[in-house]
Design an enzyme around this catalytic site. Structure first.
Site, PDB file in Angstrom:
ATOM      1  N   GLY A  43       0.784  -1.240   0.000  1.00 41.64           N
ATOM      2  CA  GLY A  43       0.000   0.000   0.000  1.00 41.64           C
ATOM      3  C   GLY A  43       0.811   1.282   0.000  1.00 41.64           C
ATOM      4  O   GLY A  43       0.314   2.327  -0.432  1.00 41.64           O
ATOM      5  N   ASP A  99       0.704   3.301   4.495  1.00 39.66           N
ATOM      6  CA  ASP A  99      -0.340   3.956   3.708  1.00 39.66           C
ATOM      7  C   ASP A  99      -1.427   4.534   4.623  1.00 39.66           C
ATOM      8  O   ASP A  99      -1.815   5.690   4.480  1.00 39.66           O
ATOM      9  CB  ASP A  99      -0.943   2.986   2.675  1.00 39.66           C
ATOM     10  CG  ASP A  99      -1.382   1.642   3.282  1.00 39.66           C
ATOM     11  OD1 ASP A  99      -1.188   1.410   4.503  1.00 39.66           O
ATOM     12  OD2 ASP A  99      -1.919   0.820   2.525  1.00 39.66           O
ATOM     13  N   ASP A 102      -4.994   2.460  10.737  1.00 40.22           N
ATOM     14  CA  ASP A 102      -6.419   2.159  10.891  1.00 40.22           C
ATOM     15  C   ASP A 102      -6.653   1.728  12.343  1.00 40.22           C
ATOM     16  O   ASP A 102      -6.650   2.578  13.232  1.00 40.22           O
ATOM     17  CB  ASP A 102      -6.756   1.069   9.863  1.00 40.22           C
ATOM     18  CG  ASP A 102      -8.228   0.778   9.761  1.00 40.22           C
ATOM     19  OD1 ASP A 102      -9.026   1.697   9.931  1.00 40.22           O
ATOM     20  OD2 ASP A 102      -8.587  -0.386   9.505  1.00 40.22           O
TER      21      ASP A 102
HETATM   22  P1  IMP Z   1      -4.536  -1.948  10.907  1.00 37.93           P
HETATM   23  O1  IMP Z   1      -4.061  -0.563  11.276  1.00 37.93           O
HETATM   24  O2  IMP Z   1      -3.738  -3.049  11.554  1.00 37.93           O
HETATM   25  O3  IMP Z   1      -6.000  -2.103  11.176  1.00 37.93           O
HETATM   26  O4  IMP Z   1      -4.356  -2.231   9.367  1.00 37.93           O
HETATM   27  C1  IMP Z   1      -3.886  -1.287   8.512  1.00 37.93           C
HETATM   28  C2  IMP Z   1      -3.865  -1.875   7.112  1.00 37.93           C
HETATM   29  O5  IMP Z   1      -5.211  -2.174   6.675  1.00 37.93           O
HETATM   30  C3  IMP Z   1      -3.358  -0.816   6.149  1.00 37.93           C
HETATM   31  O6  IMP Z   1      -1.958  -0.885   5.993  1.00 37.93           O
HETATM   32  C4  IMP Z   1      -4.121  -1.149   4.886  1.00 37.93           C
HETATM   33  O7  IMP Z   1      -3.425  -2.114   4.116  1.00 37.93           O
HETATM   34  C5  IMP Z   1      -5.432  -1.739   5.352  1.00 37.93           C
HETATM   35  N1  IMP Z   1      -6.512  -0.720   5.342  1.00 37.93           N
HETATM   36  C6  IMP Z   1      -7.108  -0.137   6.406  1.00 37.93           C
HETATM   37  N2  IMP Z   1      -8.055   0.751   6.036  1.00 37.93           N
HETATM   38  C7  IMP Z   1      -8.056   0.728   4.679  1.00 37.93           C
HETATM   39  C8  IMP Z   1      -8.813   1.442   3.675  1.00 37.93           C
HETATM   40  O8  IMP Z   1      -9.684   2.300   3.945  1.00 37.93           O
HETATM   41  N3  IMP Z   1      -8.509   1.136   2.378  1.00 37.93           N
HETATM   42  C9  IMP Z   1      -7.564   0.222   2.025  1.00 37.93           C
HETATM   43  N4  IMP Z   1      -6.845  -0.461   2.923  1.00 37.93           N
HETATM   44  C10 IMP Z   1      -7.081  -0.212   4.245  1.00 37.93           C
HETATM   45 MG    MG Z   2      -4.162  -3.575   1.967  1.00 45.12          MG
END
Ligand code: IMP
Ligand code: MG
Length: 181
Positions: A43, A99, A102
């Site tokens: 990403g 990227d 989240d």
């Molecule tokens: P988390 O912070 O562990 O929940 O995961 C983050 C990863 O989830 C990011 O690096 C993205 O690859 C993916 N991700 C989270 N939100 C989005 C979104 O809105 N669009 C695309 N990928 C997302």
């Molecule tokens: Mg992804």
């Protein structure tokens, strides 16, 4: 592709401004340090390549692929590294390039894992931040954030839905009917 986008959230011009601003901060903050930029694939590919071109300090680059797993009965997750760094980070000031921040779980697990390798320092930079989605157990702050975005599924500029849309030059909100089908 464009028909699947509801709204442009971060335009090409805004991305350029964000990259310029963050690169200027990095150029100031990492003077005299030994910078290693780590692109978290896939990403961050667009953000990393634009950002590194605006960094005027000497720096090394490397790439990583990792995914986190959470069993529903546990709050402590596991991280699996699919592609590890080539470089030994001991002598480096590591800056992870993401990227989107989240829930924050993946990046936190990754930072903790990399800290075991004793880098000089380790910090994170993310193009986007979705603060409303943060796991309340996660308190780690990013050193650099491009833009806060609402709790919507976004694609483009490296971000995907099922491996599509990464090549859009802007970040947009995906229409709900695309992933509800
Ligand atoms: P988390 O912070 O562990 O929940 O995961 C983050 C990863 O989830 C990011 O690096 C993205 O690859 C993916 N991700 C989270 N939100 C989005 C979104 O809105 N669009 C695309 N990928 C997302
Ligand atoms: Mg992804």
């Amino acid at each position: 592709m464009l028909n699947d986008i509801r709204e442009v959230l971060v335009s090409e011009q805004e991305i350029e401004d964000i990259v310029d601003r963050i690169a200027a901060e990095i150029n100031e903050d990492y003077k005299g340090k030994n910078l290693l930029l780590v692109c978290i694939l896939k990403g961050s590919v667009c953000f990393m390549s634009d950002l590194m071109k605006k960094i005027t300090l000497p720096c090394a680059i490397d790439f990583m692929v990792a995914k986190s797993y959470y069993a529903c009965t546990e709050s402590k997750g596991e991280i699996k590294i699919y592609k590890d760094l080539d470089i030994d980070i001991q002598d480096y000031d590591v800056l992870l390039i993401e990227d989107i921040y989240d829930s924050g779980r993946t990046l936190n697990l990754l930072v903790n894992k990399l800290k075991e390798r004793n880098p000089r320092s380790i910090e994170c930079c993310s193009l986007l931040d979705k603060p409303d989605r943060r796991d309340p157990n996660i308190t780690m702050q990013l050193k650099y954030v491009g833009k806060n975005v609402p709790d919507e599924f976004v694609v483009g500029y490296g971000l995907d839905y099922d491996e599509a849309y990464r090549n859009l030059p802007f970040v947009g909100v995906l229409k709900r009917e695309v992933y509800d089908k």
